[in-house]
Structure formats: C-alpha cells, structure tokens
Design an enzyme around this catalytic site. Structure first.
Site, PDB file in Angstrom:
ATOM      1  CG  ASP A 191      -1.868   1.080   1.373  1.00 51.65           C
ATOM      2  OD1 ASP A 191      -1.992   1.861   0.409  1.00 51.65           O
ATOM      3  OD2 ASP A 191      -2.495   1.173   2.437  1.00 51.65           O
ATOM      4  NE  ARG A 192       6.632   4.455  -1.632  1.00 59.44           N
ATOM      5  CZ  ARG A 192       6.411   5.745  -1.877  1.00 59.44           C
ATOM      6  NH1 ARG A 192       5.181   6.235  -1.818  1.00 59.44           N
ATOM      7  NH2 ARG A 192       7.415   6.545  -2.183  1.00 59.44           N
ATOM      8  CE  LYS A 193      -3.358   5.166   1.142  1.00 58.58           C
ATOM      9  NZ  LYS A 193      -2.929   4.028   1.984  1.00 58.58           N
ATOM     10  CG  PHE A 194       3.988   4.473  -6.049  1.00 60.85           C
ATOM     11  CD1 PHE A 194       5.327   4.681  -5.786  1.00 60.85           C
ATOM     12  CD2 PHE A 194       3.497   3.168  -6.015  1.00 60.85           C
ATOM     13  CE1 PHE A 194       6.181   3.624  -5.503  1.00 60.85           C
ATOM     14  CE2 PHE A 194       4.342   2.104  -5.736  1.00 60.85           C
ATOM     15  CZ  PHE A 194       5.689   2.333  -5.472  1.00 60.85           C
ATOM     16  CG  ASN A 197      -2.114   1.733  -3.059  1.00 65.17           C
ATOM     17  OD1 ASN A 197      -0.911   1.800  -2.845  1.00 65.17           O
ATOM     18  ND2 ASN A 197      -3.013   1.909  -2.109  1.00 65.17           N
TER      19      ASN A 197
END
Ligand code: 6AU
Length: 258
Positions: free
Chosen positions: A92-95, A121
């Site tokens: 769940d890195r939320k780039f 994601n």
C-alpha cells in the site's frame, strides 16, 4: 432489493490484468474476500501475523516503510507465506509522483517493492505518467495496480469529479490497472465487473481513531455499497487472537455477498 452479483470466477474472465485474474480466481477458490492490513512495525511480527491470518485472507496488505528492520529477506519470506497460504501481497505505497520518479521508487531503494509485491496502488493526481512509470518499473505480466478513487478519512479531497477522473484513467490502462481503493463500487454493470473494489475503514466496532479514520461494518461495505473486498487493520491485528478474529471478519464479509 438484493444485488445481482457476477461470480468472481466469471469476473476473472473479464479482467485484463494477470494479477487481477489471479485475485478473482483465488477469491472464488478460497472463498474469502478479506484483506488484512498488516500495519506492524517489526519484520518478525509481520511474518508471524501473515502466517497466522494467511488461511483466512485473499490479500495481505503491507506498509513496508513502517517496518523498522525490513530487509530483502522480509520480502522473500512474505512471498514464501503467500505461496504457502494462497494469498496475494499488496504493498500500500500510495505512489503520487511523476512517472520517472515512481519507476525508481517502485523497483529500487531499500524496499525493491516490485521484487516481492504482487500489486501496489497509486494516486491518480499526477496524471497518466504515474501509471506508465509503474508499468515500466514492474511489468504487466506479474504485477498490477489499483488507483485510489475514494478515501475513508474525514475531510478527504477526493470528490465526485476526481473519482470519475480516476475511473477514466483506469479504463485507459486495463492491461495494468485492475481495480480501485474505494468506499463503494465505482463502475456499475458488466464494464465494472472487470475491476476489483477494495474498501478500507472496516471495523466491527465503529468508533474512530481520533485521527480521521471512519469505519463501516463488513456487511455495510459488501452488501450495501457493493464493494468486493474489505481491508481490516486494527480490528484484527490489535485483537487478542488475530487468527480467530480474522475468521470472524472473513465470514461476515463472505456471507454479505450472498
Ligand atoms: O483498519 P485500520 O484503520 O487499522 O487500517 C486501514 C488501512 C491502513 C491505511 O493505510 C489504509 O487501510 N487505507 C487506505 C488504503 C488501503 O489505501 C485508503 C484509505 O482511504 N484509508 C485507509 O485506511 O493501512
């Protein structure tokens, strides 16, 4: 009125990304739509939690950057547990950066995310280049991407127009983007059946955390909002018996599909 749901095994045939196909097939085979958010801060605790809840889940969600002693071996061991218990690993890195930067962030650094995570994601905010960068870093054969179309936190800025723009972006990249982080199903009909919807902010007791998190029950998320997968963190890993608690969430979320 009860929702008419397309079975996950049929949705596997509609999905264009290999990881999305694998996820729908896994859910149908294992009969679980539970994702555990393993937000613990030591590698051993992460691996122990993954081994304990592994039999109950379709996806293990990680935040590798909160683990204080992360090494390459942590990723290798997570993959071993994913094979052992039949689940996928979601970092769940939320780039949220430009394409060129996310290439490095996804494949390099200390965490080498693309080497162990099945999917990750991204925020759609920077434009299509973020998807192109992550596709370049990871490839479409063994990796996939979710876009954050809605968030669970109070006062978030992801309004209806933004959600629609995310949906349009996903439709332009179906070889790689196979779903959304959202609070509900965001594409109706058979077109929407090709994507997966994963919803965080799920807990059996509904009080918030004092930091803006907002919770719904598994039943509300799956039956009322027509999402596919519940994401549960503290409700499970902070309980006295995470394996037993995961089984309870799993049953509620799966029963809510019927
Ligand atoms: O169940 P919790 O509240 O302990 O944990 C929820 C998990 C956390 C968040 O980083 C994540 O879900 N999350 C996300 C994700 C998955 O992208 C989006 C969001 O809108 N809200 C949210 O809580 O690991």
């Amino acid at each position: 009125a009860k929702l008419q749901r397309t079975p996950f095994e049929d949705r596997a045939k509609l999905c264009k990304n290999a990881v999305g196909v694998a996820l729908f097939s896994l859910m149908a085979r294992k009969k679980t739509n539970l994702c555990v958010a393993a937000d613990v801060v030591e590698a051993k605790a992460l691996l122990d939690l993954a081994d304990a809840v592994g039999p109950q889940i379709c996806v293990l969600k990680t935040h590798c950057d909160i683990v204080r002693d992360w090494t390459d071996e942590t990723g290798t061991q997570l993959r071993f547990l994913a094979d052992k218990h039949d689940f996928l690993i979601f970092e769940d890195r939320k780039f949220a950066d430009i394409g060129n930067t996310v290439v490095q962030q996804c494949s390099g650094g200390v965490h080498r995310i693309a080497s162990w995570a099945h999917f990750t994601n991204a925020h759609a905010l920077p434009g299509d280049g973020i998807v192109d960068g992550l596709r370049t870093a990871a490839g479409v054969e063994n990796h996939g991407l979710l876009l954050l179309a809605q968030m669970s936190s109070a006062g978030n800025l992801l309004n209806k127009e933004y959600t629609s723009a995310c949906v349009e972006m996903a439709k332009r990249h179906t070889d790689f983007v196979f779903g959304f982080i959202s609070q509900e199903r965001v594409i109706e009909g058979s077109e929407g059946d090709a994507f997966v919807y994963m919803t965080p902010g799920v807990k059996l007791s509904q009080e918030g955390d004092g930091l803006g998190q907002q919770y719904n029950t598994p039943t509300a998320v799956i039956a009322d909002r027509n999402s596919d997968i519940i994401i549960v963190g503290r409700g499970i890993y902070k309980s006295d018996n995470p394996a037993a608690t995961a089984a309870i969430y799993r049953k509620q979320a799966w029963d809510a599909l019927a």
